[in-house]
Design an enzyme around this catalytic site. Sequence first.
Site, PDB file in Angstrom:
ATOM      1  N   GLY A  33      -6.110  -7.161  -3.884  1.00  0.00           N
ATOM      2  CA  GLY A  33      -7.261  -7.073  -4.784  1.00  0.00           C
ATOM      3  C   GLY A  33      -7.364  -8.304  -5.679  1.00  0.00           C
ATOM      4  O   GLY A  33      -8.452  -8.737  -6.040  1.00  0.00           O
TER       5      GLY A  33
ATOM      6  N   GLU B 260       1.949 -13.477  -1.731  1.00  0.00           N
ATOM      7  CA  GLU B 260       2.750 -12.309  -2.136  1.00  0.00           C
ATOM      8  C   GLU B 260       3.586 -11.797  -0.966  1.00  0.00           C
ATOM      9  O   GLU B 260       4.760 -11.464  -1.135  1.00  0.00           O
ATOM     10  CB  GLU B 260       1.828 -11.182  -2.622  1.00  0.00           C
TER      11      GLU B 260
ATOM     12  N   ASP C 121       6.027  -6.818  -8.071  1.00  0.00           N
ATOM     13  CA  ASP C 121       4.582  -7.046  -7.908  1.00  0.00           C
ATOM     14  C   ASP C 121       3.825  -5.754  -8.215  1.00  0.00           C
ATOM     15  O   ASP C 121       4.441  -4.693  -8.367  1.00  0.00           O
ATOM     16  CB  ASP C 121       4.316  -7.490  -6.454  1.00  0.00           C
TER      17      ASP C 121
HETATM   18  O1  DER Z   1      -3.790  -8.588  -5.412  1.00  0.00           O
HETATM   19  C1  DER Z   1      -2.720  -8.068  -5.485  1.00  0.00           C
HETATM   20  O2  DER Z   1      -2.028  -7.937  -4.484  1.00  0.00           O
HETATM   21  C2  DER Z   1      -2.263  -7.539  -6.792  1.00  0.00           C
HETATM   22  O3  DER Z   1      -0.879  -7.567  -6.880  1.00  0.00           O
HETATM   23  C3  DER Z   1      -2.749  -6.135  -6.887  1.00  0.00           C
HETATM   24  O4  DER Z   1      -2.248  -5.494  -5.787  1.00  0.00           O
HETATM   25  C4  DER Z   1      -2.404  -5.468  -8.205  1.00  0.00           C
HETATM   26  O5  DER Z   1      -3.196  -5.983  -9.192  1.00  0.00           O
HETATM   27  P1  DER Z   1      -3.314  -5.325 -10.643  1.00  0.00           P
HETATM   28  O6  DER Z   1      -1.939  -5.284 -11.202  1.00  0.00           O
HETATM   29  O7  DER Z   1      -4.232  -6.245 -11.382  1.00  0.00           O
HETATM   30  O8  DER Z   1      -3.906  -3.963 -10.456  1.00  0.00           O
END
Ligand code: DER
Length: 217
Positions: free
Chosen positions: A85, A92, A70
């Site tokens: 975000g 998750e 992730d």
């Molecule tokens: O929302 C989340 O948890 C996403 O995994 C975030 O943490 C990372 O998002 P990005 O790869 O678009 O920066």
Amino acid sequence: MEFINPNKVFGLGTGSTVNYLIKEIHEAYVSKGQSITAVSTSEETTNLARRLGMNIIDLDQVDELDVVIDGADEVDPKNNLIKGGGGALLMEKIVASHSKQFIVIVDDSKIVSKLGKFPLPIEIVRFGSEKTKSSVEKLLSRLGYQKPKVYFRGAPSGKYVTDQQNYILDLHLNEIEDVRQMYQGLIGIVGVVEVGLFIDMAAKIIIGDTNGSCKVI
Ligand code: DER
């Protein structure tokens, strides 16, 4: 990519970073005829992975996952994370909790000495959500945060609704003094489903930089 065994089911996080990974997996395996099966953490990930020919199965169809990969919004020196975000923190965290190895990919701009500059997302149920928001604000004042700003994501134009049909509150804290105390306080509020603090969960952090190289910590 080297942490993925294409013959075993693995977990896919959510966000722009994971989207790159999904495309790499497609390139390396699916486009060459290898079948790939994964568990997803959001509708966004499911849609992209399926569009690129992967099988997405339900978490309940597998025993423990070997690996989940992730992204994250912030990483501190103890590898604790702010996530959410992208709005998928609940799914998750559930998927990551059922994995032997939770691996996180970030770029170096997300490495911080203290979590909190990125607004902390928490997922709350829609029923009584204004009341839950006040409880969160009261907790934050009790913990000594002066006038913390707490916003419904998406408001006022239209509150953001997660894949699990909940709302997200973004907590603008600037710095979180004690991540465990913050987690315990927030998760204890009725109406809060999950908190975007991932404490002691990441086994490895892969940090990419603008030169195109990366290190694993
Ligand atoms: O929302 C989340 O948890 C996403 O995994 C975030 O943490 C990372 O998002 P990005 O790869 O678009 O920066």
